[in-house]
Every structure is written in C-alpha cells, then in structure tokens.
Motif scaffolding. Sequence first.
Motif, short mmCIF file in Angstrom:
data_model
loop_
_atom_site.label_atom_id
_atom_site.label_comp_id
_atom_site.label_asym_id
_atom_site.label_seq_id
_atom_site.Cartn_x
_atom_site.Cartn_y
_atom_site.Cartn_z
N PRO A 75 -32.03 58.06 -112.46
CA PRO A 75 -33.08 57.22 -111.88
C PRO A 75 -34.48 57.64 -112.33
O PRO A 75 -35.40 56.82 -112.30
CB PRO A 75 -32.90 57.44 -110.38
N ASP A 76 -34.65 58.89 -112.76
CA ASP A 76 -35.98 59.36 -113.16
C ASP A 76 -36.22 59.24 -114.65
O ASP A 76 -37.20 59.78 -115.17
CB ASP A 76 -36.16 60.83 -112.75
N ALA A 77 -35.31 58.58 -115.35
CA ALA A 77 -35.47 58.45 -116.80
C ALA A 77 -36.69 57.61 -117.12
O ALA A 77 -36.99 56.63 -116.44
CB ALA A 77 -34.22 57.83 -117.41
N THR A 78 -37.42 57.98 -118.15
CA THR A 78 -38.62 57.25 -118.59
C THR A 78 -38.26 56.27 -119.68
O THR A 78 -37.11 56.19 -120.13
CB THR A 78 -39.65 58.26 -119.12
N ALA A 79 -39.27 55.52 -120.12
CA ALA A 79 -39.03 54.48 -121.14
C ALA A 79 -38.47 55.03 -122.43
O ALA A 79 -37.56 54.43 -123.03
CB ALA A 79 -40.32 53.71 -121.39
N PRO A 80 -38.96 56.16 -122.92
CA PRO A 80 -38.38 56.67 -124.16
C PRO A 80 -36.91 57.04 -124.02
O PRO A 80 -36.21 57.16 -125.03
CB PRO A 80 -39.24 57.90 -124.47
N ASP A 81 -36.44 57.23 -122.77
CA ASP A 81 -35.05 57.59 -122.56
C ASP A 81 -34.16 56.36 -122.33
O ASP A 81 -33.01 56.49 -121.91
CB ASP A 81 -34.91 58.52 -121.34
N ALA A 82 -34.64 55.16 -122.63
CA ALA A 82 -33.86 53.94 -122.39
C ALA A 82 -32.72 53.82 -123.39
O ALA A 82 -32.86 54.23 -124.55
CB ALA A 82 -34.75 52.72 -122.49
N PRO A 83 -31.56 53.24 -122.96
CA PRO A 83 -30.43 53.07 -123.88
C PRO A 83 -30.79 52.13 -125.01
O PRO A 83 -31.69 51.29 -124.92
CB PRO A 83 -29.33 52.53 -122.98
N GLN A 84 -30.01 52.21 -126.09
CA GLN A 84 -30.25 51.40 -127.27
C GLN A 84 -28.92 50.89 -127.80
O GLN A 84 -27.91 51.59 -127.75
CB GLN A 84 -30.96 52.21 -128.36
N VAL A 85 -28.98 49.67 -128.36
CA VAL A 85 -27.80 49.06 -128.99
C VAL A 85 -28.25 48.53 -130.34
O VAL A 85 -29.21 47.74 -130.42
CB VAL A 85 -27.20 47.93 -128.13
N HIS A 86 -27.55 48.94 -131.39
CA HIS A 86 -27.88 48.52 -132.75
C HIS A 86 -26.64 47.92 -133.38
O HIS A 86 -25.54 48.51 -133.27
CB HIS A 86 -28.36 49.70 -133.59
N MET A 87 -26.82 46.77 -134.01
CA MET A 87 -25.72 46.06 -134.67
C MET A 87 -25.74 46.41 -136.15
O MET A 87 -26.80 46.48 -136.79
CB MET A 87 -25.85 44.56 -134.46
N ARG A 88 -24.54 46.56 -136.75
CA ARG A 88 -24.46 46.82 -138.19
C ARG A 88 -23.12 46.33 -138.69
O ARG A 88 -22.14 46.26 -137.94
CB ARG A 88 -24.64 48.30 -138.48
N LEU A 89 -23.11 45.99 -139.97
CA LEU A 89 -21.93 45.45 -140.63
C LEU A 89 -21.26 46.58 -141.42
O LEU A 89 -21.90 47.27 -142.21
CB LEU A 89 -22.30 44.31 -141.56
N ASN A 90 -19.97 46.75 -141.20
CA ASN A 90 -19.25 47.84 -141.84
C ASN A 90 -17.89 47.33 -142.29
O ASN A 90 -17.05 46.95 -141.47
CB ASN A 90 -19.06 49.02 -140.87
N ALA A 91 -17.69 47.20 -143.63
CA ALA A 91 -16.41 46.78 -144.23
C ALA A 91 -15.98 45.41 -143.73
O ALA A 91 -14.80 45.17 -143.41
CB ALA A 91 -15.34 47.82 -143.94
N GLY A 92 -16.93 44.48 -143.62
CA GLY A 92 -16.61 43.12 -143.20
C GLY A 92 -16.47 42.96 -141.71
O GLY A 92 -16.11 41.86 -141.25
N HIS A 93 -16.69 44.01 -140.95
CA HIS A 93 -16.58 43.93 -139.49
C HIS A 93 -17.93 44.30 -138.89
O HIS A 93 -18.65 45.16 -139.40
CB HIS A 93 -15.50 44.88 -138.96
#
Length: 620
Positions: free
Chosen positions: A569-587
């Motif tokens: 609950p005390d996490a700050t903005a720099p500690d926010a989760p991240q999701v990154h999309m990337r293409l690997n071997a056609g998937h």
Amino acid sequence: MRLLALGACLPVLLNAATAAPASAPGGSAPRSGTAVRSDHVSILTGGQVIRILDDTVDWYRSLGTLQQDATQPSDLLILFANRQIADKVVSLAFDMARANAELLSSEASAAAATDTSAESQALARKQAQVATEQQQVEQEIAADRQQLPTAGKGRPELAAKLAELQGELAMVNARKNLLDTLTEFVQDNDPKAANANALKRQIDVIAATVPGVGVNATASGAPAPASAPATSAPAATPLSPAAAAPARRGIWDLATEVIRQHNKLSSIDAIGERTTALADTFHRISTAPRDQLEAYSAQGNGLAAQADHATGEALHALRDQFDTLAWLVKQTSEILLPLGKEQVLLQRYERNLASWRSAAQKQYHEAWSALGVRLGIVAGILVVVFALGEVWRRAVIRYVHEAHRRYQMMLIRTIVLWTVVVVVIGLSFVTELSTFATFAGLLSAGLAVAMQSVLVSVVGYFFLIGKYGIRVGDRIQIGTVVGEVLDIGLVRLHLMELNQQGPLGSTGRVVAFPNLIVFQTTGGLFKQSSGGEQVWHETTVTLPAVADYGPIKQQLLSALQDIAREFLPDATAPDAPQVHMRLNAGHMEALLRYPVSYRQAADIDERVAQAVLRITAPQT
C-alpha cells in the motif's frame, strides 16, 4: 790418598744433574761386578710412572678447550704463556720418567748380577770355563806362531798344529757365542729387566703422541729441552676493519656472549682444578727421591769415614762404591729436579689462570650488564607502546559511539599495536639493520606468494566494511545465494541462507565466502538498498493469438496494480507494475514486472500467476 766425602760433593752432583739430559747421565753406569743395593734404587714403580705421564699428557691435551674460548688479545697472550709452560711441564715429566726408568733398569742389572739360581750359576761356570779354554788356545797359538819362523825342518808339523789350534779356537768361540746367547736370553726374560724395558718402550710410545716431544725423543733418544718447546702457541688472528669497528649487537648476540663467557669461566675453573691436582701429585711423589738423596748423603758420609782408615784393595773397593753411589745420586737428582721445576711452573700456570679468570669474570659481568640494559630498553619501549594502545582504546570508547565504526577502530588499533610490538622485538634481536631489512623483504615476498589468497581476503575485508560496505544483518546476494550477514571476519564472511522458492525464512544453512569475492566479477555481490523491503520480479507470458492485444495488456496491468495496492500500500509511482508486449518467434509475449516484498514474495507471485491464468484462459 784421602777421598772426599759424598755429602760435600752432593751440591756439585745436583748441579751436574740439572745440566745433563735424563736419558744420557753425565756419570757412567755402575761398573761391572759392582753390586747396587736394590732398596736404594727404584723411586717409582713402572705403573706409577705411566699413571703420572697419562695424567700429565691428559692435562696437556685439555688445554685445547681453552684455546676455543680465547677470543680477546689478552686471552691469546695468556694462552700463549700457558702453552709454553705446559710444554716445559710435559718435557720435564718425560725427563723424570726416563730417569726413573734408568734406575729400574740398573736395579734389574744388579739383580741379574747377584742372581743365585742354579741355571744362572751353571751358565756362569760354563762361561768362565770356556773363557779359560779360549785364553789357553789363544796363548798356545801365539807361542807356535813365534816359533814358526825358526822351525826349520819342523815347520810343516808346526803349521799343521797351528791349523788344528785354529779349528779348536773356532769351536771354543762357537761354544762361547752359544753361552752368551743363552745368558742374554735368560737376562731378557728376567721379570725386572723385562719390566724396565717395557717401561722405556711405553714412555717412548706416550712421547710419540705428544707433538714435538715424541719427535725429539725418537730422533735423539732424549726429550726436547724445556727451554725450547716444539709446540708453537696459537697465533692471534688479526682483527679485520669490520671486526675492529664497534658493531651494533642484538639481544641474541648479547645472550650468546653471556653463555660463551660462562662457558669460558667453567673451562678455566676445570683446568685450574686439574692443574692443582697435578701439582699435588708432583709434590707427593717428590718426597721419595728427596728422602732417598738424604739416605745417599748419609751413606756417602759413612763411606768417607771408612776411606780414612782403608788401604790397598779395601780402598779400591770403596772407590767402586763411591762411583756407584755417585751415579745413584745423579739419577735420583734427575728425578727430583724435574719434579721441583714442574711445581714451580704449575704455580706460574695457576697464577696466569687466576688473572685470566679475573678478566673473564669482568667480561662476564659486562656481558650481563649489556644484556640487562638492552632488555630494559626493549621493555620500556613495549610499556610505552602498550600505554599508547590503552590511550587509543579509551579514546575510541569515549568518542566513537557508532558500534560498527568503533569495531573498525579497535581492529585497526589491534593490528597497529601488535605490528609495532613485533617490529620492536625483531629489531632488538638483530645485529645489522640491513640484514634485517633483507630478511624481512625476502620473508614478505615469500608470504605474499604463499598466502596470496589470504592477503587478498584481508584487503577485501576493508572494502566490505567501508563507507558503502555491508553490515551485520544486511540482506545480500552473492551469485545465486541470498542471505543475511551473520559475521564479517578478516578472511571470510558468513551468511544465513534465505529460502527463495517459498515463504521467506532461513534454510538452516550458513554459507561462508572469502572476502576476496569483492574483487571477482564472475560471482557478483548484491546488497539490498538501505531501508528497502521490496525487489522486482519478472515473468514472461505467451499470449494466445487474437486480433487485438490491447485489452489483454490492460487487463494484466490492472491485475498487477490491484495486487500491488493490496500487498504494497505504501508503494510510490516509480514502484508501479509494468507490462511490455514483444514478439518472439511469431508469438506475442507479455513481460510482467512488478514489485514484491521479501516477506510476501511467494504470495505475490502466486496471486500474479492466478491473475494471468484467469485473463488468458478465455482467449485460448
């Protein structure tokens, strides 16, 4: 003609005995046929003579121990003087022994001349008979030779008679030679004569073992003169410039000098005791020849009184007795005079030893004083060093309040203190500083090669405890091992290993790493930031094939944010989760990065996995 009394001639005979060698008496031996009283001949037995010579030679050889301790010029001078005295004492001892052997030999000859055994009497009668026959034949031959020039017609008969007499003389001479050989054999096998001859041979053998004395005795039949000893004294070794200059002496050298001076004193005392014992022996055995000379003097006075009233044959017999008595006085004097000289020489020897001992005692005290001063200086320096160390310790305790910093300062104090102590003690034991520096350099190089890893670990210790280093209780990672720091030593650090696959907690294992890990790039050392309780976890999810991946990405991001708000609950903005999309071997793949706390890492990972399965399940 009135004969001089022997008592008045005794000083002259004693002076003559001093000038003549013992083995070559100035007076002639007793005349043939003159009986010598056996109770006034022998002074010492053969065994006593050999024991005295053994003691003297053993004392002479023991002087080599003093030569090893003579290092000072004054020591060498005393040693040289004592060596000359010892040579004279040994030479006089052999003079005395040979003179006594001559007396024993004369006693044996006199005993053989008065031998009354049947065998000796028979040989003597046969020798007298053969001598008479020889004389008669020789007289007859001489008479016939005088008649030979005037024989005329009887010349052939006289020549034949001479030839027969020559053969008879040859037979008589052969018998005489046989009897002489038998008589000599009997005399040689006489116990007293054999003992006297054996004593002379033993004296020569003992003399051959003494340098100089044996050579002179075998070459000329007489010992070396007392005034010219053959054995030279040890030459003093010249001092080199380095030895002459005063050198710095360490504790080891001073202690060695104390021990050496103590051994020198012990050697001088031992030689002094043996010298005193030898002098007592010479004094004890000199009593017998002195008493014998007094008896000879009384006997000479008696013979002089008889000579006042003797005439003719009686006077001639008294002259033979005077000659025999004079020879006995001469031989006895040659026993007494060396004994007296030896006592005087040994007294000089003891005085030299006493002066040497006084000098050695002074050197011994000086060595002890030098050693005590050096030990006192070293002890004073060590007291000052430890006092400064105590001041350092109290200053750290008073002015340094942070525990880790205080520990560092106390450790440095201990290292500096004992390093200074070792250096002070090491410098106090060495003699030359350059030698110590060379030795220390070689020792340091050897230790650096042999203990390279240990030394690097010690250096690494100071990097670990530096300003940005680690502390006891920190959570660190080395390679694949994660744990809390239990202890940081000079060489190794110890970690309590933590579980990374399940709920946070100890695995029960303590892992040790050398401090040199800070200089290695392959292992890696990671430290949790100060005050931080969270780390980042990453996971990759393969997404199903769909036309639009935007909604899936938004759903995954929303799920991660919900989980983060729940657990952090005390996490700050720099500690926010991240999701990154990337293409690997056609998937298409989704890279999920989210913060977790150490204590709830397993629960957060489990919730993230459930959310990923729930979001991606309908599209499959």
